[in-house]
Motif scaffolding. Sequence first.
Motif, PDB file in Angstrom:
ATOM      1  N   ILE A   6     -55.260 -57.453-133.705  1.00  0.00           N
ATOM      2  CA  ILE A   6     -54.448 -56.403-134.739  1.00  0.00           C
ATOM      3  C   ILE A   6     -54.492 -56.565-136.357  1.00  0.00           C
ATOM      4  CG2 ILE A   6     -52.399 -55.013-135.498  1.00  0.00           C
ATOM      5  CD1 ILE A   6     -51.388 -56.004-132.326  1.00  0.00           C
ATOM      6  N   ARG A   7     -55.529 -55.857-136.924  1.00  0.00           N
ATOM      7  CA  ARG A   7     -55.659 -55.873-138.141  1.00  0.00           C
ATOM      8  C   ARG A   7     -54.767 -54.863-138.952  1.00  0.00           C
ATOM      9  NH1 ARG A   7     -58.093 -53.944-142.399  1.00  0.00           N
ATOM     10  NH2 ARG A   7     -59.144 -52.363-141.145  1.00  0.00           N
ATOM     11  N   LYS A   8     -54.359 -55.285-140.297  1.00  0.00           N
ATOM     12  CA  LYS A   8     -53.601 -54.573-140.946  1.00  0.00           C
ATOM     13  C   LYS A   8     -53.981 -54.769-142.441  1.00  0.00           C
ATOM     14  CE  LYS A   8     -49.586 -55.427-138.378  1.00  0.00           C
ATOM     15  NZ  LYS A   8     -48.243 -56.019-138.483  1.00  0.00           N
ATOM     16  N   PRO A   9     -54.056 -53.805-143.192  1.00  0.00           N
ATOM     17  CA  PRO A   9     -54.289 -54.099-144.723  1.00  0.00           C
ATOM     18  C   PRO A   9     -53.309 -54.671-145.304  1.00  0.00           C
ATOM     19  CG  PRO A   9     -54.410 -51.568-143.975  1.00  0.00           C
ATOM     20  CD  PRO A   9     -53.908 -52.156-142.889  1.00  0.00           C
ATOM     21  N   ARG A  10     -53.672 -55.674-146.241  1.00  0.00           N
ATOM     22  CA  ARG A  10     -52.663 -56.572-147.008  1.00  0.00           C
ATOM     23  C   ARG A  10     -51.899 -55.636-148.067  1.00  0.00           C
ATOM     24  NH1 ARG A  10     -52.494 -62.168-146.973  1.00  0.00           N
ATOM     25  NH2 ARG A  10     -54.684 -62.080-145.929  1.00  0.00           N
ATOM     26  N   VAL A  11     -50.784 -55.703-147.902  1.00  0.00           N
ATOM     27  CA  VAL A  11     -50.206 -54.677-148.847  1.00  0.00           C
ATOM     28  C   VAL A  11     -49.480 -55.463-150.070  1.00  0.00           C
ATOM     29  CG1 VAL A  11     -47.902 -53.156-149.237  1.00  0.00           C
ATOM     30  CG2 VAL A  11     -49.081 -53.306-147.028  1.00  0.00           C
ATOM     31  N   GLY A  12     -49.649 -54.875-151.239  1.00  0.00           N
ATOM     32  CA  GLY A  12     -49.234 -55.471-152.439  1.00  0.00           C
ATOM     33  C   GLY A  12     -50.079 -56.792-153.005  1.00  0.00           C
ATOM     34  N   GLY A  13     -51.055 -56.920-152.546  1.00  0.00           N
ATOM     35  CA  GLY A  13     -52.161 -58.074-152.881  1.00  0.00           C
ATOM     36  C   GLY A  13     -52.804 -57.739-154.085  1.00  0.00           C
ATOM     37  N   ALA A  14     -53.349 -58.533-155.017  1.00  0.00           N
ATOM     38  CA  ALA A  14     -54.071 -58.325-156.149  1.00  0.00           C
ATOM     39  C   ALA A  14     -55.207 -57.903-155.752  1.00  0.00           C
ATOM     40  CB  ALA A  14     -53.997 -59.736-156.976  1.00  0.00           C
ATOM     41  N   LEU A  15     -55.981 -58.219-154.579  1.00  0.00           N
ATOM     42  CA  LEU A  15     -57.314 -57.778-154.270  1.00  0.00           C
ATOM     43  C   LEU A  15     -57.072 -56.349-153.688  1.00  0.00           C
ATOM     44  CD1 LEU A  15     -58.590 -60.923-152.621  1.00  0.00           C
ATOM     45  CD2 LEU A  15     -59.222 -60.033-155.095  1.00  0.00           C
ATOM     46  N   VAL A  16     -58.150 -55.486-153.928  1.00  0.00           N
ATOM     47  CA  VAL A  16     -58.355 -54.135-153.305  1.00  0.00           C
ATOM     48  C   VAL A  16     -59.897 -54.043-152.676  1.00  0.00           C
ATOM     49  CG1 VAL A  16     -58.459 -51.568-153.853  1.00  0.00           C
ATOM     50  CG2 VAL A  16     -56.852 -52.974-154.881  1.00  0.00           C
ATOM     51  N   ALA A  17     -59.864 -53.721-151.431  1.00  0.00           N
ATOM     52  CA  ALA A  17     -61.218 -53.558-150.911  1.00  0.00           C
ATOM     53  C   ALA A  17     -61.836 -52.354-151.405  1.00  0.00           C
ATOM     54  CB  ALA A  17     -61.020 -53.264-149.434  1.00  0.00           C
ATOM     55  N   PRO A  45     -54.477 -44.731-137.378  1.00  0.00           N
ATOM     56  CA  PRO A  45     -54.335 -43.432-138.315  1.00  0.00           C
ATOM     57  C   PRO A  45     -53.387 -43.698-139.508  1.00  0.00           C
ATOM     58  CG  PRO A  45     -54.275 -42.762-135.898  1.00  0.00           C
ATOM     59  CD  PRO A  45     -53.967 -43.936-135.838  1.00  0.00           C
ATOM     60  N   GLY A  46     -53.784 -43.234-140.327  1.00  0.00           N
ATOM     61  CA  GLY A  46     -53.046 -43.324-141.546  1.00  0.00           C
ATOM     62  C   GLY A  46     -53.108 -44.408-142.348  1.00  0.00           C
ATOM     63  N   GLY A  47     -54.559 -45.156-142.239  1.00  0.00           N
ATOM     64  CA  GLY A  47     -54.899 -46.259-143.033  1.00  0.00           C
ATOM     65  C   GLY A  47     -54.145 -47.569-142.663  1.00  0.00           C
ATOM     66  N   GLY A  48     -53.885 -47.701-141.240  1.00  0.00           N
ATOM     67  CA  GLY A  48     -53.252 -48.628-140.524  1.00  0.00           C
ATOM     68  C   GLY A  48     -53.753 -49.876-140.272  1.00  0.00           C
ATOM     69  N   GLY A  49     -55.303 -49.804-140.243  1.00  0.00           N
ATOM     70  CA  GLY A  49     -56.139 -50.856-139.935  1.00  0.00           C
ATOM     71  C   GLY A  49     -56.847 -50.541-138.523  1.00  0.00           C
ATOM     72  N   SER A  50     -56.829 -51.499-137.763  1.00  0.00           N
ATOM     73  CA  SER A  50     -57.680 -51.707-136.576  1.00  0.00           C
ATOM     74  C   SER A  50     -57.021 -52.400-135.265  1.00  0.00           C
ATOM     75  CB  SER A  50     -59.090 -51.918-136.488  1.00  0.00           C
ATOM     76  OG  SER A  50     -59.153 -53.130-136.987  1.00  0.00           O
ATOM     77  N   GLU A  76     -54.134 -58.809-143.033  1.00  0.00           N
ATOM     78  CA  GLU A  76     -53.410 -59.717-142.405  1.00  0.00           C
ATOM     79  C   GLU A  76     -53.589 -59.471-140.695  1.00  0.00           C
ATOM     80  OE1 GLU A  76     -49.267 -58.829-143.394  1.00  0.00           O
ATOM     81  OE2 GLU A  76     -49.704 -59.254-145.427  1.00  0.00           O
ATOM     82  N   PHE A  77     -53.726 -60.537-140.057  1.00  0.00           N
ATOM     83  CA  PHE A  77     -54.146 -60.350-138.721  1.00  0.00           C
ATOM     84  C   PHE A  77     -53.005 -61.022-137.716  1.00  0.00           C
ATOM     85  CE2 PHE A  77     -57.937 -60.625-140.981  1.00  0.00           C
ATOM     86  CZ  PHE A  77     -58.734 -60.117-140.410  1.00  0.00           C
ATOM     87  N   GLU A  78     -52.628 -60.244-136.646  1.00  0.00           N
ATOM     88  CA  GLU A  78     -51.947 -60.678-135.425  1.00  0.00           C
ATOM     89  C   GLU A  78     -52.889 -60.843-134.330  1.00  0.00           C
ATOM     90  OE1 GLU A  78     -48.285 -59.103-132.785  1.00  0.00           O
ATOM     91  OE2 GLU A  78     -48.500 -58.313-134.630  1.00  0.00           O
ATOM     92  N   ILE A  79     -52.858 -62.298-133.634  1.00  0.00           N
ATOM     93  CA  ILE A  79     -53.646 -62.391-132.849  1.00  0.00           C
ATOM     94  C   ILE A  79     -52.873 -62.800-131.562  1.00  0.00           C
ATOM     95  CG2 ILE A  79     -55.615 -64.086-132.050  1.00  0.00           C
ATOM     96  CD1 ILE A  79     -56.269 -62.448-134.703  1.00  0.00           C
ATOM     97  N   ARG A  80     -53.299 -62.305-130.443  1.00  0.00           N
ATOM     98  CA  ARG A  80     -52.538 -62.452-129.202  1.00  0.00           C
ATOM     99  C   ARG A  80     -53.671 -62.865-128.126  1.00  0.00           C
ATOM    100  NH1 ARG A  80     -47.468 -63.006-130.480  1.00  0.00           N
ATOM    101  NH2 ARG A  80     -46.585 -61.133-131.415  1.00  0.00           N
ATOM    102  N   PRO A  81     -53.526 -64.214-127.373  1.00  0.00           N
ATOM    103  CA  PRO A  81     -54.382 -64.421-126.209  1.00  0.00           C
ATOM    104  C   PRO A  81     -54.250 -63.588-125.080  1.00  0.00           C
ATOM    105  CG  PRO A  81     -53.055 -66.102-126.470  1.00  0.00           C
ATOM    106  CD  PRO A  81     -52.773 -65.250-127.555  1.00  0.00           C
ATOM    107  N   LEU A  82     -55.134 -63.115-124.289  1.00  0.00           N
ATOM    108  CA  LEU A  82     -55.261 -62.251-123.062  1.00  0.00           C
ATOM    109  C   LEU A  82     -55.666 -63.013-121.945  1.00  0.00           C
ATOM    110  CD1 LEU A  82     -56.588 -59.235-124.747  1.00  0.00           C
ATOM    111  CD2 LEU A  82     -54.204 -59.532-124.628  1.00  0.00           C
TER     112      LEU A  82
END
Length: 91
Positions: A6-17, A45-50, A76-82
């Motif tokens: 699960i990839r989410k855009p980093r919020v409030g960071g100094a870097l912008v993609a 949807p809504g810029g929530g990543g992938s 930011e990433f959330e990783i879960r083994p399957l």
Amino acid sequence: MKFLVIRKPRVGGALVATSKAIREHKEGALNAVIQKTIDCIYGVPGGGGSVAIANADSVEQLNENLANTPLFLFSEFEIRPLTDYAKYMDG
């Protein structure tokens, strides 16, 4: 091994993609599906990543694959083994 990524855009960071980084990330993700390093990927949807199902031989390999993506520093990433569901349920 398969992983839920699960990839989410980093919020409030100094870097912008940049739009270039976003396009390169999209192309890389779609190529990874063709190369079978990703089974599938969906946008939130809504810029929530992938959300993706990724294939890697180890956690270290998965981390290396993610670190080499254009949006790595912007995410930011959330990783879960399957695991196989039938084997899991047979316990």
